[in-house]
Design a protein around this motif. Structure first.
Motif, PDB file in Angstrom:
ATOM      1  N   ASP A 156       0.645  -1.190  -0.136  1.00 47.93           N
ATOM      2  CA  ASP A 156       0.154  -0.059  -0.055  1.00 47.93           C
ATOM      3  C   ASP A 156       0.796   1.219  -0.046  1.00 47.93           C
ATOM      4  OD1 ASP A 156      -2.395  -1.605  -0.008  1.00 47.93           O
ATOM      5  OD2 ASP A 156      -2.516  -1.525   2.125  1.00 47.93           O
ATOM      6  N   ARG A 157       1.874   1.254   0.859  1.00 45.42           N
ATOM      7  CA  ARG A 157       2.767   2.312   1.055  1.00 45.42           C
ATOM      8  C   ARG A 157       3.551   2.618  -0.381  1.00 45.42           C
ATOM      9  NH1 ARG A 157       4.408   0.170   5.732  1.00 45.42           N
ATOM     10  NH2 ARG A 157       6.381  -0.386   4.679  1.00 45.42           N
ATOM     11  N   ARG A 158       3.911   1.778  -1.010  1.00 43.97           N
ATOM     12  CA  ARG A 158       4.385   1.662  -2.613  1.00 43.97           C
ATOM     13  C   ARG A 158       3.661   2.408  -3.449  1.00 43.97           C
ATOM     14  NH1 ARG A 158       6.981  -3.963  -2.388  1.00 43.97           N
ATOM     15  NH2 ARG A 158       8.837  -3.651  -1.690  1.00 43.97           N
ATOM     16  N   LYS A 159       2.311   1.855  -3.456  1.00 37.37           N
ATOM     17  CA  LYS A 159       1.061   2.518  -4.426  1.00 37.37           C
ATOM     18  C   LYS A 159       1.093   3.912  -3.892  1.00 37.37           C
ATOM     19  CE  LYS A 159      -1.331  -1.739  -5.448  1.00 37.37           C
ATOM     20  NZ  LYS A 159      -2.680  -2.301  -5.295  1.00 37.37           N
ATOM     21  N   ILE A 160       1.005   4.343  -2.505  1.00 35.96           N
ATOM     22  CA  ILE A 160       0.700   5.821  -2.284  1.00 35.96           C
ATOM     23  C   ILE A 160       1.904   6.537  -2.857  1.00 35.96           C
ATOM     24  CG2 ILE A 160       0.592   7.306   0.037  1.00 35.96           C
ATOM     25  CD1 ILE A 160      -0.678   4.923   1.013  1.00 35.96           C
ATOM     26  N   ILE A 161       3.182   6.200  -2.650  1.00 37.96           N
ATOM     27  CA  ILE A 161       4.303   6.863  -3.037  1.00 37.96           C
ATOM     28  C   ILE A 161       4.403   7.204  -4.530  1.00 37.96           C
ATOM     29  CG2 ILE A 161       6.938   6.695  -3.116  1.00 37.96           C
ATOM     30  CD1 ILE A 161       6.603   5.596  -0.412  1.00 37.96           C
ATOM     31  N   GLN A 162       3.798   6.109  -5.503  1.00 34.78           N
ATOM     32  CA  GLN A 162       4.024   6.282  -6.785  1.00 34.78           C
ATOM     33  C   GLN A 162       2.761   7.017  -7.244  1.00 34.78           C
ATOM     34  OE1 GLN A 162       2.702   2.489  -8.242  1.00 34.78           O
ATOM     35  NE2 GLN A 162       3.868   2.730 -10.256  1.00 34.78           N
ATOM     36  N   ARG A 176       1.459   9.528  -5.381  1.00 37.18           N
ATOM     37  CA  ARG A 176       2.136  10.998  -5.024  1.00 37.18           C
ATOM     38  C   ARG A 176       3.118  11.579  -6.132  1.00 37.18           C
ATOM     39  NH1 ARG A 176       2.589  10.858   1.440  1.00 37.18           N
ATOM     40  NH2 ARG A 176       0.215  10.899   2.006  1.00 37.18           N
ATOM     41  N   ARG A 177       3.938  10.901  -6.474  1.00 36.25           N
ATOM     42  CA  ARG A 177       5.007  11.289  -7.544  1.00 36.25           C
ATOM     43  C   ARG A 177       4.395  11.262  -8.888  1.00 36.25           C
ATOM     44  NH1 ARG A 177       9.417   6.930  -6.682  1.00 36.25           N
ATOM     45  NH2 ARG A 177       8.064   5.685  -7.752  1.00 36.25           N
ATOM     46  N   GLY A 178       3.182  10.795  -9.196  1.00 39.67           N
ATOM     47  CA  GLY A 178       2.711  11.022 -10.640  1.00 39.67           C
ATOM     48  C   GLY A 178       3.124  10.072 -11.589  1.00 39.67           C
ATOM     49  N   ASP A 179       3.645   8.851 -11.194  1.00 38.62           N
ATOM     50  CA  ASP A 179       4.167   8.001 -12.054  1.00 38.62           C
ATOM     51  C   ASP A 179       2.931   7.199 -12.880  1.00 38.62           C
ATOM     52  OD1 ASP A 179       6.675   8.268 -11.396  1.00 38.62           O
ATOM     53  OD2 ASP A 179       6.800   6.516 -10.127  1.00 38.62           O
TER      54      ASP A 179
END
Length: 126
Positions: A115-121, A123-126
Motif C-alpha cells: 500500500d505504501r508503495r502505491k501511495i508513494i507512486q 504522489r509522484r505521479g508515475d
C-alpha cells in the motif's frame, strides 16, 4: 546584486527546505516566472511575479528583495509579497480541506508495504 538563481531564492525565501527540492520543483514545471516555466538557473530580479506550487498550496508572489543566504523566517518573509487573490484562494482551499476531513473515513489498519508503495507512486505521479 541585481539577480539571483531562482532555486537559491526559493530556498532562501523558505518555500522549500532544501535547494535540491527547489531545483526539482523547477524541473517539474511547478515554478512560473512571469508566466514562463522556470529552470533552476533562471535569474530572479526585483519586481518579478512568481507562481510557486508546493505542498502548502499555490503561491503568487512579487519579488521585493534578493538573497542567496537562508536566514530566519521573519527575514525570509520580507523577500516577497503575496497577492491578495493568492491568499484568499489558499485560505478557501484550506477551509474546504478541513471540512472534507469530517467526511473521510478512517482506515481500518495501517498501510502495508505494498500500500505504501502505491501511495508513494501515486504522489509522484508515475
Amino acid at each position: 546584486m541585481t539577480s539571483v538563481r531562482i532555486d537559491k531564492w526559493l530556498w532562501s525565501a523558505r518555500f522549500f527546505k532544501t535547494r535540491a527540492l527547489a531545483s526539482k520543483a523547477c524541473d517539474m514545471g511547478r515554478i512560473l516566472s512571469n508566466s514562463i516555466t522556470a529552470k533552476p538557473a533562471r535569474d530572479v530580479r526585483i519586481g518579478d511575479m512568481l507562481q510557486i506550487t508546493n505542498e502548502g498550496g499555490i503561491f503568487q508572489v512579487e519579488v521585493l528583495a534578493l538573497s542567496e543566504a537562508r536566514g530566519p523566517a521573519a527575514v525570509a518573509q520580507t523577500l516577497y509579497r503575496e497577492t491578495e487573490s493568492s491568499k484568499e484562494a489558499r485560505l478557501k482551499l484550506a477551509a474546504e480541506r478541513k471540512a472534507m476531513q469530517e467526511f473521510a473515513p478512517l482506515p481500518d489498519r495501517r498501510p502495508t508495504k505494498r500500500d505504501r508503495r502505491k501511495i508513494i507512486q501515486f504522489r509522484r505521479g508515475d
